[in-house]
Design a protein around this motif. Structure first.
Motif, short mmCIF file in Angstrom:
data_model
loop_
_atom_site.label_atom_id
_atom_site.label_comp_id
_atom_site.label_asym_id
_atom_site.label_seq_id
_atom_site.Cartn_x
_atom_site.Cartn_y
_atom_site.Cartn_z
N UNK A 283 0.77 -1.13 0.07
CA UNK A 283 0.28 0.04 0.02
C UNK A 283 0.90 1.20 0.10
N UNK A 284 2.05 1.01 0.26
CA UNK A 284 2.88 2.28 0.28
C UNK A 284 3.80 2.37 -0.86
N UNK A 285 3.64 1.65 -1.77
CA UNK A 285 4.35 1.87 -3.19
C UNK A 285 3.43 1.92 -4.43
N UNK A 286 3.76 2.42 -5.40
CA UNK A 286 3.12 2.94 -6.63
C UNK A 286 2.77 1.65 -7.27
N UNK A 287 2.13 1.76 -8.66
CA UNK A 287 1.93 0.58 -9.49
C UNK A 287 3.14 0.22 -10.24
N UNK A 288 4.00 1.03 -10.72
CA UNK A 288 5.36 0.52 -11.33
C UNK A 288 6.10 -0.07 -10.50
N UNK A 289 6.25 0.35 -9.10
CA UNK A 289 6.96 -0.68 -8.27
C UNK A 289 6.50 -1.89 -8.07
N UNK A 290 5.21 -1.89 -7.79
CA UNK A 290 4.25 -3.29 -7.86
C UNK A 290 4.69 -4.23 -9.01
N UNK A 291 4.66 -3.69 -10.13
CA UNK A 291 4.86 -4.41 -11.28
C UNK A 291 6.06 -5.03 -11.37
N UNK A 292 7.16 -4.16 -10.86
CA UNK A 292 8.47 -4.68 -11.03
C UNK A 292 8.68 -5.64 -10.04
N UNK A 293 8.08 -5.56 -8.88
CA UNK A 293 8.27 -6.64 -7.88
C UNK A 293 7.66 -7.96 -8.30
N UNK A 294 6.54 -7.87 -8.95
CA UNK A 294 5.97 -9.19 -9.43
C UNK A 294 6.48 -9.77 -10.73
N UNK A 295 7.16 -8.83 -11.48
CA UNK A 295 8.22 -9.37 -12.49
C UNK A 295 9.29 -9.96 -11.95
N UNK A 296 9.85 -9.57 -10.96
CA UNK A 296 11.01 -10.25 -10.28
C UNK A 296 10.35 -11.50 -9.51
N UNK A 297 9.24 -11.46 -8.94
CA UNK A 297 8.72 -12.86 -8.34
C UNK A 297 8.59 -13.84 -9.34
N UNK A 298 8.10 -13.48 -10.64
CA UNK A 298 7.88 -14.58 -11.68
C UNK A 298 9.51 -15.06 -12.07
N UNK A 299 10.39 -14.10 -12.14
CA UNK A 299 11.86 -14.31 -12.41
C UNK A 299 12.29 -15.23 -11.49
N UNK A 300 12.34 -14.94 -10.16
CA UNK A 300 12.71 -15.74 -9.01
C UNK A 300 11.93 -17.38 -8.91
N UNK A 301 10.68 -17.16 -9.18
CA UNK A 301 9.95 -18.54 -9.11
C UNK A 301 10.14 -19.32 -10.13
N UNK A 302 10.24 -18.99 -11.30
CA UNK A 302 10.36 -19.69 -12.54
C UNK A 302 11.58 -19.70 -13.33
N UNK A 303 12.06 -18.55 -13.70
CA UNK A 303 13.21 -18.46 -14.55
C UNK A 303 14.66 -18.85 -14.21
#
Length: 314
Positions: A283-303
């Motif tokens: 809730x303290x971060x903007x949409x761009x930061x959230x998008x970057x976080x979940x891009x990283x999540x996909x990278x860490x989890x799968x790639x």
């Protein structure tokens, strides 16, 4: 070396009555004379407090109700008076020349704020497989602040290094910026201290194992099976603390959150309290930061997992 520099050794203990006397003795037997040994007992229910009392005025005891490792760190630091602070888990041991080596490094370069060193593993429960070691010739001053500010730590050194509580030492002036810390993290609270230190100061990394880490089958973290959920929770808690106290390190804290989420995706569940913390963080971060976080999540989890599986190290 300035013989007048006082070193505080902070021992945190919870129900390690079988080991704590050896830990205290290893602190008291340092070949550097100007030390104070502070033992924080975090509400033990075994014979720990009787053993602590047997040392009389050779140590400074703090007997508190159970609150977790972070609360023990806060209480121990508040009671300390040393120029330099060395942390010691009560099931580990300092080698006799540990404090001398630490003070020498701090005195030789007044600009370093932390000193981290490796540990020698020992104990009846230790798998005899040799862990990867790094040449002691790589010991020296490192400034990792540029990497942390960019949100990175992996790959910033030409080697992998894991520093436990008993390998963590700081100048008082640095710890005064870092502590007190949130007491929600009940174990592995040193992660916050280490990451904050790396992000705001340069320091010294030694590959001389100046302490011994005991592997005994009841360790709270190191070489403990089924540790993934705890690791994920710790990363999110650490990220929350870093972002609140050091907003300039937000890129790094965002990456910690991404790593924590990726582990929760893997294991398939997240505790309600951790989910609440995560919601607050998001809730303290903007949409761009959230998008970057979940891009990283996909990278860490799968790639990244698949790259490592096929022999690539990223």
């Amino acid at each position: 070396m300035d013989k007048n520099s006082l070193v505080s050794i902070l021992i945190n203990n919870y129900n390690y009555g079988n080991f704590i006397a050896e830990a205290i003795d290893s602190a008291l037997n340092q070949n550097y004379p100007e030390i104070e040994v502070i033992v924080v007992d975090d509400g033990s229910t075994d014979n720990s407090r009787e053993i602590i009392a047997s040392y009389g005025d050779r140590i400074k005891p703090i007997l508190k109700k159970n609150g977790g490792q972070a609360s023990a760190f806060n209480a121990g630091f508040a009671a300390s008076t040393g120029d330099f602070i060395c942390f010691l888990d009560s099931d580990d041991l300092f080698k006799v020349d540990k404090v001398t080596a630490v003070v020498n490094a701090f005195q030789q370069d007044k600009t370093i704020g932390w000193y981290f060193h490796t540990l020698e593993l020992f104990g009846s429960q230790l798998d005899q497989k040799e862990l990867d070691s790094v040449s002691s010739e790589l010991s020296g001053i490192y400034d990792l602040r540029p990497y942390i500010l960019r949100g990175k730590l992996r790959g910033s050194l030409p080697f992998e290094v894991n520093i436990a509580t008993s390998g963590t030492c700081c100048r008082r002036s640095l710890l005064e910026r870092i502590l007190p810390m949130s007491e929600e993290t009940r174990i592995t609270s040193d992660d916050y201290i280490k990451y904050a230190a790396l992000g705001i100061s340069k320091g010294f990394i030694s590959f001389q194992p100046l302490a011994r880490q005991r592997i005994h089958g009841n360790n709270a973290y190191t070489l403990t099976p089924g540790i993934e959920k705890l690791r994920a929770k710790t990363q999110i808690l650490t990220a929350c603390q870093l972002k609140e106290k050091f907003p300039e390190l937000s890129k790094f804290s965002n990456n910690l959150v991404a790593m924590g989420i990726s582990i929760y995706w893997k294991i398939g569940s997240i505790e309600a309290a951790t989910q609440k913390l995560l919601n607050t963080y998001m809730s303290t971060i903007n949409y761009l930061e959230k998008a970057k976080i979940y891009t990283k999540v996909v990278y860490y989890r799968f790639i990244r997992h698949r790259l490592n599986t096929f022999g690539f190290k990223k």
